[in-house]
Design a protein around this motif. Structure first.
Motif, PDB file in Angstrom:
ATOM      1  N   MET A 363       0.976  -1.277  -0.015  1.00 28.76           N
ATOM      2  CA  MET A 363       0.013  -0.032   0.038  1.00 28.76           C
ATOM      3  C   MET A 363       0.906   1.165  -0.013  1.00 28.76           C
ATOM      4  O   MET A 363       0.250   2.341  -0.308  1.00 28.76           O
ATOM      5  CB  MET A 363      -1.063  -0.192   1.310  1.00 28.76           C
ATOM      6  CG  MET A 363      -1.911   1.053   1.289  1.00 28.76           C
ATOM      7  SD  MET A 363      -3.189   0.899   2.770  1.00 28.76           S
ATOM      8  CE  MET A 363      -1.997   1.205   4.114  1.00 28.76           C
ATOM      9  N   LEU A 364       2.050   1.305   0.387  1.00 26.46           N
ATOM     10  CA  LEU A 364       2.937   2.276   0.438  1.00 26.46           C
ATOM     11  C   LEU A 364       2.914   3.444  -0.778  1.00 26.46           C
ATOM     12  O   LEU A 364       2.776   4.277  -0.487  1.00 26.46           O
ATOM     13  CB  LEU A 364       4.415   2.053   1.057  1.00 26.46           C
ATOM     14  CG  LEU A 364       5.246   3.125   1.110  1.00 26.46           C
ATOM     15  CD1 LEU A 364       4.875   4.076   2.300  1.00 26.46           C
ATOM     16  CD2 LEU A 364       6.767   2.497   1.655  1.00 26.46           C
ATOM     17  N   PRO A 365       3.234   2.789  -1.840  1.00 26.25           N
ATOM     18  CA  PRO A 365       3.300   3.736  -3.037  1.00 26.25           C
ATOM     19  C   PRO A 365       2.137   4.632  -3.259  1.00 26.25           C
ATOM     20  O   PRO A 365       1.877   5.764  -3.534  1.00 26.25           O
ATOM     21  CB  PRO A 365       3.391   2.613  -4.263  1.00 26.25           C
ATOM     22  CG  PRO A 365       4.101   1.529  -3.698  1.00 26.25           C
ATOM     23  CD  PRO A 365       3.430   1.230  -2.433  1.00 26.25           C
ATOM     24  N   ARG A 366       1.023   3.870  -2.874  1.00 27.87           N
ATOM     25  CA  ARG A 366      -0.397   4.489  -2.989  1.00 27.87           C
ATOM     26  C   ARG A 366      -0.515   5.453  -2.131  1.00 27.87           C
ATOM     27  O   ARG A 366      -1.276   6.803  -2.226  1.00 27.87           O
ATOM     28  CB  ARG A 366      -1.655   3.671  -3.025  1.00 27.87           C
ATOM     29  CG  ARG A 366      -1.594   2.668  -4.265  1.00 27.87           C
ATOM     30  CD  ARG A 366      -2.699   1.776  -4.474  1.00 27.87           C
ATOM     31  NE  ARG A 366      -2.460   0.501  -3.623  1.00 27.87           N
ATOM     32  CZ  ARG A 366      -1.867  -0.528  -3.974  1.00 27.87           C
ATOM     33  NH1 ARG A 366      -1.442  -0.485  -5.103  1.00 27.87           N
ATOM     34  NH2 ARG A 366      -1.414  -1.559  -3.218  1.00 27.87           N
ATOM     35  N   ALA A 367       0.006   5.370  -0.672  1.00 27.79           N
ATOM     36  CA  ALA A 367       0.008   6.315   0.209  1.00 27.79           C
ATOM     37  C   ALA A 367       0.723   7.523  -0.009  1.00 27.79           C
ATOM     38  O   ALA A 367       0.351   8.522   0.138  1.00 27.79           O
ATOM     39  CB  ALA A 367       0.432   5.568   1.611  1.00 27.79           C
ATOM     40  N   VAL A 368       1.942   7.329  -0.471  1.00 28.14           N
ATOM     41  CA  VAL A 368       2.808   8.489  -1.095  1.00 28.14           C
ATOM     42  C   VAL A 368       2.229   9.287  -2.168  1.00 28.14           C
ATOM     43  O   VAL A 368       2.505  10.267  -2.050  1.00 28.14           O
ATOM     44  CB  VAL A 368       4.278   7.730  -1.290  1.00 28.14           C
ATOM     45  CG1 VAL A 368       5.089   8.856  -2.164  1.00 28.14           C
ATOM     46  CG2 VAL A 368       4.912   7.086  -0.370  1.00 28.14           C
ATOM     47  N   SER A 369       1.607   8.607  -2.967  1.00 24.12           N
ATOM     48  CA  SER A 369       0.769   9.471  -3.981  1.00 24.12           C
ATOM     49  C   SER A 369      -0.259  10.221  -3.261  1.00 24.12           C
ATOM     50  O   SER A 369      -0.765  11.179  -4.066  1.00 24.12           O
ATOM     51  CB  SER A 369       0.262   8.244  -4.862  1.00 24.12           C
ATOM     52  OG  SER A 369       1.382   7.455  -5.749  1.00 24.12           O
ATOM     53  N   ALA A 370      -0.680   9.638  -2.124  1.00 27.13           N
ATOM     54  CA  ALA A 370      -1.884  10.624  -1.649  1.00 27.13           C
ATOM     55  C   ALA A 370      -1.083  11.488  -0.545  1.00 27.13           C
ATOM     56  O   ALA A 370      -1.963  11.904   0.079  1.00 27.13           O
ATOM     57  CB  ALA A 370      -2.660   9.633  -0.878  1.00 27.13           C
ATOM     58  N   ARG A 371       0.311  11.596  -0.806  1.00 29.12           N
ATOM     59  CA  ARG A 371       1.118  12.569   0.317  1.00 29.12           C
ATOM     60  C   ARG A 371       1.016  12.455   1.594  1.00 29.12           C
ATOM     61  O   ARG A 371       0.992  13.197   2.607  1.00 29.12           O
ATOM     62  CB  ARG A 371       0.508  14.170  -0.242  1.00 29.12           C
ATOM     63  CG  ARG A 371       0.796  14.398  -1.777  1.00 29.12           C
ATOM     64  CD  ARG A 371       0.211  15.655  -2.090  1.00 29.12           C
ATOM     65  NE  ARG A 371      -1.489  15.545  -1.764  1.00 29.12           N
ATOM     66  CZ  ARG A 371      -2.226  16.583  -1.216  1.00 29.12           C
ATOM     67  NH1 ARG A 371      -1.504  17.630  -0.881  1.00 29.12           N
ATOM     68  NH2 ARG A 371      -3.402  16.322  -1.260  1.00 29.12           N
ATOM     69  N   VAL A 372       1.207  11.029   1.927  1.00 27.36           N
ATOM     70  CA  VAL A 372       1.344  10.569   3.284  1.00 27.36           C
ATOM     71  C   VAL A 372       2.470   9.660   3.401  1.00 27.36           C
ATOM     72  O   VAL A 372       2.308   8.545   2.366  1.00 27.36           O
ATOM     73  CB  VAL A 372       0.081  10.582   4.053  1.00 27.36           C
ATOM     74  CG1 VAL A 372      -0.469   9.310   3.481  1.00 27.36           C
ATOM     75  CG2 VAL A 372       0.439  10.220   5.322  1.00 27.36           C
ATOM     76  N   ALA A 373       3.397   9.576   4.213  1.00 24.25           N
ATOM     77  CA  ALA A 373       4.126   8.531   4.436  1.00 24.25           C
ATOM     78  C   ALA A 373       4.336   7.676   5.748  1.00 24.25           C
ATOM     79  O   ALA A 373       4.160   8.317   6.863  1.00 24.25           O
ATOM     80  CB  ALA A 373       5.896   8.779   4.021  1.00 24.25           C
ATOM     81  N   TYR A 374       4.677   6.387   5.779  1.00 23.92           N
ATOM     82  CA  TYR A 374       4.833   5.618   7.066  1.00 23.92           C
ATOM     83  C   TYR A 374       5.876   4.720   6.591  1.00 23.92           C
ATOM     84  O   TYR A 374       6.534   4.589   5.638  1.00 23.92           O
ATOM     85  CB  TYR A 374       3.553   4.868   7.273  1.00 23.92           C
ATOM     86  CG  TYR A 374       2.956   4.103   6.443  1.00 23.92           C
ATOM     87  CD1 TYR A 374       3.400   2.708   6.236  1.00 23.92           C
ATOM     88  CD2 TYR A 374       2.043   4.491   5.475  1.00 23.92           C
ATOM     89  CE1 TYR A 374       2.952   1.984   5.220  1.00 23.92           C
ATOM     90  CE2 TYR A 374       1.459   3.867   4.282  1.00 23.92           C
ATOM     91  CZ  TYR A 374       1.892   2.446   4.360  1.00 23.92           C
ATOM     92  OH  TYR A 374       1.414   1.462   3.340  1.00 23.92           O
ATOM     93  N   VAL A 375       6.098   3.835   7.620  1.00 21.41           N
ATOM     94  CA  VAL A 375       7.083   2.829   7.422  1.00 21.41           C
ATOM     95  C   VAL A 375       6.422   1.551   7.494  1.00 21.41           C
ATOM     96  O   VAL A 375       5.830   1.032   8.533  1.00 21.41           O
ATOM     97  CB  VAL A 375       8.135   2.717   8.698  1.00 21.41           C
ATOM     98  CG1 VAL A 375       9.428   1.616   8.401  1.00 21.41           C
ATOM     99  CG2 VAL A 375       8.862   4.113   8.679  1.00 21.41           C
ATOM    100  N   PRO A 376       6.534   0.475   6.641  1.00 23.04           N
ATOM    101  CA  PRO A 376       5.864  -0.807   6.741  1.00 23.04           C
ATOM    102  C   PRO A 376       6.289  -1.690   8.106  1.00 23.04           C
ATOM    103  O   PRO A 376       7.350  -1.700   8.194  1.00 23.04           O
ATOM    104  CB  PRO A 376       6.022  -1.206   5.332  1.00 23.04           C
ATOM    105  CG  PRO A 376       6.342  -0.211   4.441  1.00 23.04           C
ATOM    106  CD  PRO A 376       7.117   0.676   5.290  1.00 23.04           C
ATOM    107  N   GLY A 377       5.489  -2.501   8.309  1.00 17.91           N
ATOM    108  CA  GLY A 377       6.067  -3.171   9.773  1.00 17.91           C
ATOM    109  C   GLY A 377       7.108  -4.129   9.557  1.00 17.91           C
ATOM    110  O   GLY A 377       7.717  -4.791  10.299  1.00 17.91           O
ATOM    111  N   ASN A 378       7.183  -5.022   8.085  1.00 15.46           N
ATOM    112  CA  ASN A 378       8.066  -5.736   7.754  1.00 15.46           C
ATOM    113  C   ASN A 378       9.544  -5.363   7.787  1.00 15.46           C
ATOM    114  O   ASN A 378      10.327  -6.248   8.060  1.00 15.46           O
ATOM    115  CB  ASN A 378       7.772  -6.431   6.458  1.00 15.46           C
ATOM    116  CG  ASN A 378       7.881  -5.301   5.113  1.00 15.46           C
ATOM    117  OD1 ASN A 378       7.069  -4.356   5.224  1.00 15.46           O
ATOM    118  ND2 ASN A 378       8.737  -5.727   4.357  1.00 15.46           N
ATOM    119  N   SER A 379       9.495  -3.900   7.936  1.00 15.92           N
ATOM    120  CA  SER A 379      10.747  -3.680   8.203  1.00 15.92           C
ATOM    121  C   SER A 379      11.568  -3.941   9.412  1.00 15.92           C
ATOM    122  O   SER A 379      12.750  -3.800   9.790  1.00 15.92           O
ATOM    123  CB  SER A 379      10.948  -1.818   8.071  1.00 15.92           C
ATOM    124  OG  SER A 379      10.383  -1.643   6.706  1.00 15.92           O
TER     125      SER A 379
END
Length: 443
Positions: A363-379
């Motif tokens: 989901m991260l690329p779609r979130a960044v496209s929506a101008r919000v960022a987070y760190v995915p849990g698998n990291s």
């Protein structure tokens, strides 16, 4: 009649299209080195139009810069030649004494001789792993765990074994089971790495009862405990919980830092270790850097001497509490049904569990496209799990930006959930795992 020696042609050196001409020369341990997921996000997350709930940068805008400026000016004028010279590998005596004063706030009684100054607590963890771990040795960590620690253990070719945690921190019974399993398999467990206060990324805090039980288990097993505590003084409710180190000075190595309570740019942390361990740490430090940054040590020491640093920490706590409250309010308002999260009582982070079927990495690329960022849990897992989780940081954005970030994130998640409902399984987010989900029922 003697035979002629057989000569074999020397294989030609590979000449292919690889970009790195030295790839065949690197040490084996470099193959375990990977870029931090958080660092990889920086270029995107730092765009002004993006609300970054990803990085754990302290908000130092509340620092009294006039005090810092005059302190540095006086330092250069009065002690510049000393502050800008080489120093001791263990660190300067005056700051080691002040570090002991700081640790007393968490009930730690320590002697300056047992403190080694490091280039941030990150280097302290690197030095500890260097002197304790051979390739293949086992390090126990909470599930999830700090991504920077996982990078260190990977670089030294350690085998990371995760231990379950819940909303009260590391689960003692899971620790006992992990130790028994590794002993039965003949594997060497070198230490337990734990973040007891306001965990990164989970945001939870070990109870005092859990700390006491973990020490009992570690003592019985002859297990060293490495306590990483960058956030311990940044609690929002009451006095700090006594550090694990305060319960056992002989079997606990404590990592501390000024990055969260003063400023990260000075890169000063420390390791409090039993005497014999301290001696090897100093040797490792000298081989790595000769000495930790002397000017930074003098600067922080002068700041601690001249400024009400306890009052400054109180101000930081109030500022981060306001941001935490904004994060929890935003999550409550904007998250779709099925989302749960932890409720931190200090520190920088909230750990979010997504609705069934959602995958934070996908989901991260779609979130960044929506101008919000987070760190995915698998990291934050060494074994690839955690895709149904994300870490959100509230330490740096303003409360208004945090609210807006959760709104944007909620819209992305709601859209993903709608797609999942319509088309079915979209990724690995629904996959389960062997670990407890910290705070899964706290929303």
């Amino acid at each position: 009649m003697s035979e002629e020696p057989v000569t074999r042609p020397v294989p030609a050196r590979r000449r292919d299209t690889r970009l790195d001409a030295y790839a065949h020369n690197y040490a084996e341990r470099t193959f375990g080195m990977t870029a931090s997921a958080i660092r990889a996000l920086f270029a995107v997350a730092n765009r002004p139009e993006v609300v970054s709930l990803a990085g754990g940068m302290p908000n130092i805008s509340d620092l009294p810069l006039d005090v810092v400026s005059s302190t540095l000016s006086d330092l250069v004028a009065e002690r510049g030649t000393q502050a800008m010279q080489y120093g001791a590998g263990q660190g300067e005596p005056m700051i080691r004494e002040q570090i002991c004063e700081v640790m007393r706030l968490e009930a730690i009684q320590a002697h300056p001789d047992d403190v080694t100054v490091s280039v941030g607590s990150q280097q302290g963890l690197d030095l500890l792993t260097r002197i304790f771990c051979d390739p293949g040795d086992v390090v126990l960590c909470e599930a999830p765990s700090y991504v920077g620690a996982l990078g260190v253990f990977r670089a030294y070719q350690c085998q990371v074994s995760h231990v379950a945690m819940d909303e009260h921190g590391l689960v003692p019974e899971a620790l006992t089971e992990a130790l028994a399993a590794h002993a039965a398999a003949g594997r060497r467990v070198k230490f337990l790495y734990t973040i007891p206060n306001f965990h990164n990324p989970a945001g939870v805090t070990q109870t005092l009862e859990r700390r006491e039980r973990i020490i009992e288990i570690a003592q019985a097993a002859g297990l060293l405990v490495v306590e990483d505590n960058p956030y311990g003084l940044l609690g929002f409710d009451g006095d700090p919980t006594p550090a694990i180190r305060s319960l056992d000075a002989d079997n606990v190595v404590y990592l501390g830092s000024f990055s969260k309570t003063f400023a990260p740019g000075f890169r000063i942390g420390w390791v409090l270790a039993p005497h014999a361990v301290r001696e090897k740490l100093v040797l490792a430090q000298e081989s790595a850097t000769l000495c930790p940054p002397v000017f930074s040590q003098f600067a922080i020491s002068a700041y601690l001497s001249r400024h009400d640093w306890r009052g400054q920490i109180k101000q930081f706590r109030e500022m981060y509490r306001e941001r935490r409250d904004a994060m929890l309010a935003g999550l409550q308002t904007h998250m779709p049904a099925g989302t749960t999260w932890t409720r931190p009582t200090g520190g920088f982070f909230v750990w979010v569990r997504l609705p069934e079927g959602l995958d934070a990495q996908a989901m991260l690329p779609r979130a960044v496209s929506a101008r919000v960022a987070y760190v995915p849990g698998n990291s934050f897992y060494a074994d690839g799990l955690g895709s149904r989780h994300m870490r959100l940081s509230y330490c740096f954005p303003t409360p208004e930006r945090i609210i807006e970030g959760t709104r944007r994130l909620g819209e992305v998640m709601a859209h993903e959930a709608s797609l999942h409902e319509t088309f079915g399984f979209l990724g690995s987010g629904a996959a389960g795992g062997p670990y407890e989900a910290p705070g899964a029922n706290q929303s």
